[in-house]
Design a protein around this motif. Structure first.
Motif, PDB file in Angstrom:
ATOM      1  N   HIS A 187     -34.868 -34.246  15.144  1.00 35.61           N
ATOM      2  CA  HIS A 187     -33.937 -33.378  14.456  1.00 35.61           C
ATOM      3  C   HIS A 187     -33.613 -34.070  13.288  1.00 35.61           C
ATOM      4  O   HIS A 187     -33.633 -33.331  12.179  1.00 35.61           O
ATOM      5  N   THR A 230     -36.443 -33.491  10.785  1.00 32.16           N
ATOM      6  CA  THR A 230     -36.663 -31.967  10.309  1.00 32.16           C
ATOM      7  C   THR A 230     -35.471 -31.602   9.566  1.00 32.16           C
ATOM      8  O   THR A 230     -35.725 -30.865   8.371  1.00 32.16           O
ATOM      9  N   GLU A 231     -34.198 -31.805   9.798  1.00 32.88           N
ATOM     10  CA  GLU A 231     -33.179 -31.800   8.857  1.00 32.88           C
ATOM     11  C   GLU A 231     -33.584 -32.361   7.451  1.00 32.88           C
ATOM     12  O   GLU A 231     -33.207 -31.603   6.379  1.00 32.88           O
ATOM     13  N   LEU A 237     -27.950 -25.862   4.339  1.00 32.13           N
ATOM     14  CA  LEU A 237     -28.281 -25.043   5.496  1.00 32.13           C
ATOM     15  C   LEU A 237     -27.141 -24.181   5.972  1.00 32.13           C
ATOM     16  O   LEU A 237     -25.978 -24.455   5.747  1.00 32.13           O
ATOM     17  N   GLY A 285     -27.307 -24.415  11.159  1.00 33.42           N
ATOM     18  CA  GLY A 285     -28.024 -25.589  10.825  1.00 33.42           C
ATOM     19  C   GLY A 285     -29.370 -25.636  11.590  1.00 33.42           C
ATOM     20  O   GLY A 285     -30.047 -24.560  11.906  1.00 33.42           O
ATOM     21  N   VAL A 286     -30.042 -26.898  11.986  1.00 37.26           N
ATOM     22  CA  VAL A 286     -31.249 -26.928  12.663  1.00 37.26           C
ATOM     23  C   VAL A 286     -30.938 -27.018  14.022  1.00 37.26           C
ATOM     24  O   VAL A 286     -30.187 -28.039  14.289  1.00 37.26           O
ATOM     25  N   TRP A 300     -37.630 -27.512  16.372  1.00 43.71           N
ATOM     26  CA  TRP A 300     -36.525 -27.240  15.661  1.00 43.71           C
ATOM     27  C   TRP A 300     -36.626 -26.174  14.743  1.00 43.71           C
ATOM     28  O   TRP A 300     -37.865 -26.118  14.008  1.00 43.71           O
ATOM     29  N   GLY A 320     -34.697 -23.768  11.234  1.00 42.35           N
ATOM     30  CA  GLY A 320     -33.518 -23.918  10.196  1.00 42.35           C
ATOM     31  C   GLY A 320     -33.846 -23.132   9.190  1.00 42.35           C
ATOM     32  O   GLY A 320     -35.073 -22.670   8.655  1.00 42.35           O
ATOM     33  N   GLY A 353     -32.310 -22.883   4.982  1.00 41.27           N
ATOM     34  CA  GLY A 353     -31.293 -23.585   3.954  1.00 41.27           C
ATOM     35  C   GLY A 353     -31.539 -22.707   2.764  1.00 41.27           C
ATOM     36  O   GLY A 353     -32.411 -22.054   2.257  1.00 41.27           O
TER      37      GLY A 353
END
Length: 275
Positions: free
Chosen positions: A228, A231-232, A240, A244-245, A268, A270, A272
């Motif tokens: 996580h 990936t974020e 984001l 979010g993620v 995951w 998301g 942004g």
């Protein structure tokens, strides 16, 4: 007829080698497509021995793409998309979702698989008001994508663009500089642009995902799941948007179709926004 273009980047093979598995064709097999070969199916089935629900997970990832494009078109007012790692055409392609909501939406697809190039004409079927293009290129060379004539001829890079990196960054190890690749893409689009990423993860079952990575590597395909936090971090340079993620099935689920198990697909996801 829609205004559509196709461009091949020099150096990439245009001959389809059916003896070697390719990511796009493996994914096509999981989605129930027909544009795959024994090597692709062998790898796909080998991965399925470690993750029996892999076909369902692949379809959940594909469903996210539709929800993401719907959100960006309907809620964020985006009408330009750069979809990298397109894959073989199936239902619910980016231009189909976007142009259903905004017939003038424009999409540039990018993929390095020659079978996707062969399908480019069908892929680019769209409404007369919109425009699409296909670039045969590899994200390992983002500069090659950005200097391609089809990009500037189809998208106005002075206006916001959604960069779609759906299930592609796992093919890049850390030493491939994925952060730099994404930064190169973000640097050429203006404020108000968006970055969309989904990424497989070992967070939900580390041992199974490790075996999957081993099977892919044995077949000659890089497969690098990320946590996580990792990936974020790929969203650096963007803000984001809520939530979010998150697990891919929980990102803005269709009302009435909320997942019973939020971790049923090991991706995951998301979006942004570039400030």
């Amino acid at each position: 007829m829609p205004d559509s273009r196709s461009q091949t980047t020099a150096g990439l093979p245009t001959r389809i080698d059916t003896s070697v598995a390719h990511e796009a064709r493996v994914y096509d097999y999981w989605l129930g497509g027909r544009d795959n070969y024994p090597a692709d199916r062998a790898l796909a089935d080998a991965i399925a021995t470690h993750i029996p629900a892999i076909k369902t997970m692949a379809r959940a990832n594909r469903a996210f793409l539709g929800r993401a494009v719907d959100y960006l078109t309907r809620e964020a007012g985006i009408d330009q998309f750069l979809d990298i790692g397109t894959g073989i055409p199936t239902a619910g392609n980016t231009h189909e979702v976007a142009q259903r909501l905004n017939p003038a939406a424009r999409v540039v697809y990018v993929d390095n698989d020659p079978i996707v190039l062969a399908h480019a004409r069908a892929l680019m079927s769209s409404r007369a008001e919109g425009r699409t293009a296909f670039i045969h290129a590899d994200l390992h060379d983002p500069a090659g994508i950005l200097r391609d004539d089809s990009l500037g001829a189809t998208l106005d890079l002075t206006q916001p663009v959604a960069i779609m990196l759906v299930a592609i960054m796992m093919y890049f190890r850390d030493e491939d500089n994925p952060h730099g690749i994404i930064k190169n893409l973000l640097d050429v689009v203006p404020s108000g642009s968006y970055l969309v990423i989904t990424h497989p993860t070992a967070d939900f079952d580390e041992q199974a995902m490790s075996r999957v990575a081993g099977a892919a590597e044995q077949a000659g395909i890089t497969f690098h799941p990320r946590s996580h936090a990792e990936t974020e971090a790929l969203f650096a340079g963007t803000d984001l948007i809520a939530p979010g993620v998150v697990p891919v099935v929980t990102w803005h689920p269709t009302p009435g179709e909320e997942p019973a198990d939020p971790e049923s697909a090991w991706y995951w996801a998301g979006i942004g926004r570039k400030p």
